[in-house]
Design an enzyme around this catalytic site. Structure first.
Site, PDB file in Angstrom:
ATOM      1  N   GLN A  92      -9.935  -3.450  -2.335  1.00  0.00           N
ATOM      2  CA  GLN A  92     -11.360  -3.083  -2.304  1.00  0.00           C
ATOM      3  C   GLN A  92     -12.522  -3.747  -3.290  1.00  0.00           C
ATOM      4  OE1 GLN A  92     -12.045  -1.354   0.702  1.00  0.00           O
ATOM      5  NE2 GLN A  92     -14.381  -2.451   0.284  1.00  0.00           N
ATOM      6  N   ARG A 104       1.289  -0.972  -0.434  1.00  0.00           N
ATOM      7  CA  ARG A 104      -0.132  -0.135   0.403  1.00  0.00           C
ATOM      8  C   ARG A 104       0.530   0.971   0.024  1.00  0.00           C
ATOM      9  NH1 ARG A 104      -4.994   1.358   3.423  1.00  0.00           N
ATOM     10  NH2 ARG A 104      -5.952   0.295   2.348  1.00  0.00           N
ATOM     11  N   ASP A 158     -17.189   7.260  -1.325  1.00  0.00           N
ATOM     12  CA  ASP A 158     -15.990   7.465  -0.653  1.00  0.00           C
ATOM     13  C   ASP A 158     -15.082   8.389   0.047  1.00  0.00           C
ATOM     14  OD1 ASP A 158     -13.009   6.547   0.143  1.00  0.00           O
ATOM     15  OD2 ASP A 158     -12.557   6.450  -1.666  1.00  0.00           O
ATOM     16  N   CYS A 166     -16.176   1.801   1.280  1.00  0.00           N
ATOM     17  CA  CYS A 166     -14.779   0.994   1.828  1.00  0.00           C
ATOM     18  C   CYS A 166     -14.071   1.412   3.128  1.00  0.00           C
ATOM     19  CB  CYS A 166     -14.125   1.598   0.580  1.00  0.00           C
ATOM     20  SG  CYS A 166     -13.387   3.452   1.040  1.00  0.00           S
ATOM     21  N   HIS A 173      -8.148   0.764  -6.098  1.00  0.00           N
ATOM     22  CA  HIS A 173      -7.798   0.020  -4.996  1.00  0.00           C
ATOM     23  C   HIS A 173      -8.714  -1.101  -4.909  1.00  0.00           C
ATOM     24  CE1 HIS A 173      -7.731  -1.384  -0.792  1.00  0.00           C
ATOM     25  NE2 HIS A 173      -8.750  -0.280  -0.381  1.00  0.00           N
ATOM     26  N   ARG A 229     -13.749  -8.751   2.427  1.00  0.00           N
ATOM     27  CA  ARG A 229     -12.308  -7.808   1.779  1.00  0.00           C
ATOM     28  C   ARG A 229     -10.890  -9.522   2.247  1.00  0.00           C
ATOM     29  NH1 ARG A 229      -9.942  -2.729   1.835  1.00  0.00           N
ATOM     30  NH2 ARG A 229      -8.498  -3.820   1.779  1.00  0.00           N
TER      31      ARG A 229
HETATM   32  N1  NVA Z   1      -9.929   6.920  -0.749  1.00  0.00           N
HETATM   33  C1  NVA Z   1      -9.548   6.361   0.602  1.00  0.00           C
HETATM   34  C2  NVA Z   1      -9.889   5.014   0.549  1.00  0.00           C
HETATM   35  C3  NVA Z   1      -8.826   3.861   1.828  1.00  0.00           C
HETATM   36  C4  NVA Z   1      -9.421   2.714   2.331  1.00  0.00           C
HETATM   37  C5  NVA Z   1      -7.577   6.773   0.318  1.00  0.00           C
HETATM   38  O1  NVA Z   1      -7.274   6.690  -0.477  1.00  0.00           O
HETATM   39  O2  NVA Z   1      -6.972   7.265   2.062  1.00  0.00           O
HETATM   40  N1   CP Z   2     -10.988  -0.035   2.812  1.00  0.00           N
HETATM   41  C1   CP Z   2      -9.807  -0.432   3.204  1.00  0.00           C
HETATM   42  O1   CP Z   2      -8.833  -0.185   2.430  1.00  0.00           O
HETATM   43  O2   CP Z   2      -9.331   0.098   4.200  1.00  0.00           O
HETATM   44  P1   CP Z   2      -7.849   0.129   5.418  1.00  0.00           P
HETATM   45  O3   CP Z   2      -7.847   1.977   4.709  1.00  0.00           O
HETATM   46  O4   CP Z   2      -8.196   0.400   6.824  1.00  0.00           O
HETATM   47  O5   CP Z   2      -6.956  -0.267   4.922  1.00  0.00           O
END
Ligand code: NVA
Ligand code: CP
Length: 302
Positions: A132, A102, A219, A260, A129, A288
């Site tokens: 997800q 990530r 989101d 998400c 993502h 997930r």
């Molecule tokens: N769009 C959000 C998703 C978090 C799971 C981010 O990238 O922070």
């Molecule tokens: N939705 C998601 O990816 O959650 P986290 O940021 O907690 O991993």
């Protein structure tokens, strides 16, 4: 399938194979069956951003599959002190059987895949993502019985979630309608590709996107790494790009709602709609685990 960097790399058959496997692994878990498909396998999990779901579901998933997961905070690695990704990739490939990462730049994940010799799984970049959205599609199919022909509506910033929902929804055979402000549109190449399917629309009219939708998704307005833009973004999104009663009133009567998580109540979704659809949203979070186990088994099993 060698890696999972973006859903755009999958064929429709690969996508449905993953969803079917996710369903069958979920059934096993519900029966208390934990087949050690990945005994003696180790997954490295590199994080340069925060996580609750991704970290815990991957780590639990590996444990349930009889393998091991290593949490690697990028700041504690030499990577955080400037060791190149291409060297990190070659070193970690000598120890591990797969890497979940990530991070910010999608090109960093591509570089890891290019220089490493083991499967790479994208656990979120600024661009997409995919894990997800696999869980999202699994959840929709579970609740609706099918994906084909359903209308999915995304309301919010054209971010990593929007991009993956477009990729995944179109690939699965859904209709996808996005309501995103002109300042924050989804990726141009992804929308162009989706437009060619004849099943994609992009608008600034939230109610038009939500009309007759089977699934509504949203989101956060500002993603991780965009915190300094939060106030600026709020001016554009506030009072418009939100799943609320008005959206639900024009969507299908049995429309489901996904997020998400983490969610910002009264920003992209009202508390009322969130709580009314909490069962769907937390099924989504649970999935997930099952969807990622399907990815792990597909990529890491001998
Ligand atoms: N769009 C959000 C998703 C978090 C799971 C981010 O990238 O922070
Ligand atoms: N939705 C998601 O990816 O959650 P986290 O940021 O907690 O991993």
């Amino acid at each position: 399938m060698k890696h999972l960097l973006t859903l755009a790399d999958l064929t429709k058959e690969e996508l449905y194979d993953l969803l079917d496997l996710a369903d069958s692994l979920k059934k096993e878990v519900k029966k208390g069956v934990f087949t050690p498909y990945l005994r003696n396998k180790t997954l490295g999990m590199i994080f340069t951003k925060s996580s609750t779901r991704t970290r815990v579901s991957f780590e639990t998933g590996m444990a349930q599959l009889g393998g091991t997961a290593l949490y690697l905070n990028a700041n504690d690695m030499q990577l955080g002190r400037g060791e190149p990704i291409k060297d990190t990739a070659r070193v970690l490939s000598r120890y591990l059987d797969g890497i979940m990462i990530r991070t910010y730049k999608h090109s960093d994940v591509e570089e890891l895949a290019e220089y490493g010799s083991i499967p790479i799984i994208n656990g979120l970049t600024d661009y997409v993502h995919p894990c997800q959205v696999l869980a999202d599609l699994q959840t929709i199919r579970e609740h609706k019985g099918t994906l084909t022909g359903l209308k999915m509506c995304f309301i919010g910033a054209g971010n990593n979630m929007a991009n993956s929902l477009i990729n995944g929804g179109i690939l699965a055979g859904m209709e996808v309608a996005c309501a995103c402000p002109l300042e924050y549109l989804p990726d141009e190449e992804i929308t162009k590709h989706a437009q060619a399917s004849g099943r994609f629309t992009l608008t600034q009219n939230v109610l038009e996107a939500a009309k007759d939708a089977d699934v509504l998704v949203t989101d956060v307005w500002a993603s991780m790494g965009e915190e300094q833009e939060a106030a600026q973004r709020r001016k554009i999104f506030e009072g418009i790009y939100q799943i609320n009663d008005a959206c639900m009133a024009v969507a299908k009567a049995d429309a489901m709602v996904l997020h998400c998580l983490p969610a910002h109540r009264e920003e992209e979704i009202t508390e009322k709609v969130f709580e009314a659809h909490a069962d769907e949203i937390f099924d989504e979070a649970e999935n997930r685990l099952h969807a990622q186990k399907a990815v792990l088994v597909t990529l890491l099993k001998d």
